[in-house]
Design a protein around this motif. Sequence first.
Motif, mmCIF file in Angstrom:
data_model
loop_
_atom_site.group_PDB
_atom_site.id
_atom_site.type_symbol
_atom_site.label_atom_id
_atom_site.label_comp_id
_atom_site.label_asym_id
_atom_site.label_seq_id
_atom_site.Cartn_x
_atom_site.Cartn_y
_atom_site.Cartn_z
ATOM 1 N N ALA A 45 -44.060 -11.733 -27.077
ATOM 2 C CA ALA A 45 -42.504 -11.714 -27.154
ATOM 3 C C ALA A 45 -42.089 -11.039 -26.098
ATOM 4 N N ALA A 46 -43.342 -10.413 -25.236
ATOM 5 C CA ALA A 46 -42.864 -9.817 -23.390
ATOM 6 C C ALA A 46 -43.440 -10.732 -23.250
ATOM 7 N N PRO A 47 -44.023 -11.410 -22.481
ATOM 8 C CA PRO A 47 -43.754 -12.199 -21.748
ATOM 9 C C PRO A 47 -42.286 -13.214 -22.013
ATOM 10 N N GLY A 48 -42.324 -13.618 -22.831
ATOM 11 C CA GLY A 48 -40.901 -14.560 -23.672
ATOM 12 C C GLY A 48 -39.387 -13.716 -23.753
ATOM 13 N N PHE A 49 -39.638 -12.264 -23.765
ATOM 14 C CA PHE A 49 -38.149 -11.665 -23.565
ATOM 15 C C PHE A 49 -37.727 -11.145 -22.775
ATOM 16 N N SER A 50 -39.318 -10.809 -21.396
ATOM 17 C CA SER A 50 -38.835 -9.889 -20.129
ATOM 18 C C SER A 50 -38.528 -10.643 -18.802
ATOM 19 N N PRO A 51 -38.852 -12.321 -19.183
ATOM 20 C CA PRO A 51 -37.685 -12.824 -17.579
ATOM 21 C C PRO A 51 -35.823 -12.719 -18.045
ATOM 22 N N LEU A 52 -35.806 -12.452 -19.234
ATOM 23 C CA LEU A 52 -34.362 -12.765 -19.084
ATOM 24 C C LEU A 52 -34.317 -11.243 -19.106
ATOM 25 N N ALA A 53 -34.645 -10.280 -19.515
ATOM 26 C CA ALA A 53 -34.714 -8.625 -19.059
ATOM 27 C C ALA A 53 -35.119 -8.289 -17.438
ATOM 28 N N GLY A 54 -35.545 -9.129 -16.499
ATOM 29 C CA GLY A 54 -35.373 -9.001 -15.336
ATOM 30 C C GLY A 54 -35.162 -9.950 -14.347
ATOM 31 N N SER A 55 -34.276 -11.611 -15.140
ATOM 32 C CA SER A 55 -33.410 -11.516 -14.520
ATOM 33 C C SER A 55 -32.132 -10.530 -14.771
#
Length: 402
Positions: A154-164
């Motif tokens: 979930a971390a690499p899945g959701f983290s790009p959205l947060a990073g964006s």
Amino acid sequence: MTTAVANTQAQAVQPLTGRIVALLAGLAAIGMLSTNIILPAFPLIGEALGVSAREMGLTLSSYFITFALGQLIVGPLADRYGRQKLVLGGLAIFVVGTVIGGLATSLEVLIAGRVVQALGVCAASVLSRAIARDLFEGEALARALSLTMIATAAAPGFSPLAGSLLSVTLGWRAIFILVGLAAVVLAFFYVRGLGETHPADRRAPHSATSVVLAYARLARDSRFILPALSMSLLLSGLFASFAAAPAILMKGIGLTSLQTGLYFASTVFVVFAAGMAAPRLAHRHGAGAITILGIACAMAGGGLLLAGSADPSLGWYAISMVTFLWGMGLANPLGTAIAMGPFGKEAGMASALLGFISMGAAALTTWLASVLTFAPVTTLGGIQLIACLVAMVLFLLRGRSG
């Protein structure tokens, strides 16, 4: 000391609770959070630092190499001195690296910050598995690792959205502020909610020679090394997809940074469903059989990607990746439990060696995904197919040797 031992023994016989799962998940996930959260910001960071997107890939490979090597040191130290000191010290080092990366004005300084981040956070990641092994055995261990793996995915899945979202609204340096705060919060709840799980009477006073010999024994033990290599190769296909994603999704298919983040977030639900299904299927059909099924499914995903167009539609790419992720989500937690199950007393070292192999494989495949001159989709499909094929052979050899 007696109280600490009693508490640990009590925890070991308690059912798996949401509090323990949350802490294990946080420890396992923070390393992956800091890996992928900067992917959508690569164009902005590259522009700010005056480097190309391909050169930005060095921030991934340097992170993985350091992560891999650091775990070999953390594992023996945790078996000798306990888990808590290493977890908290590692998170503190991670925060230092986060500050360096957040203040970087050149690619070299950014890479240095990422190296320090990896050196610190590898402790949390490797010890999440060791702590799970401290507390649980058998099906409970497999379930704990399945739920932890869901968070890791979930971390690499959701983290790009947060990073964006952060890079668009507050600038790319805000990303480093977020992961630094996450480490501080995790350290607080770890001390309050879990603490030491490896009591003094179970600790091993490793010397440098004994560490080398212990790693050599693990590397020669087919019960460990064959499933460990197999699961590491499987995961390497996932990390290769992270490295290839900006080129495929943003340059090839034409998604924006935010759309790319949403895509990554949507894939989490596939891994979540597979991770929830894995222990139940293993209870009915056996962990080995379901692991083989998962590897085969992941291999099919890589094959679909390789067989399709070099310039695929989003639909075809998504179907291929969903197939791969479903298989990986089934196989990885069960295969990891199979690898670590026989090594309770050496859980720290076993987890460290497994992490080293996994991150070493990840460093190799992310490097290949960055340097091979084939179309990005062709490169990724080939990496996933070959990695899964070799993983299948190794896992089947484990069955023969056992």
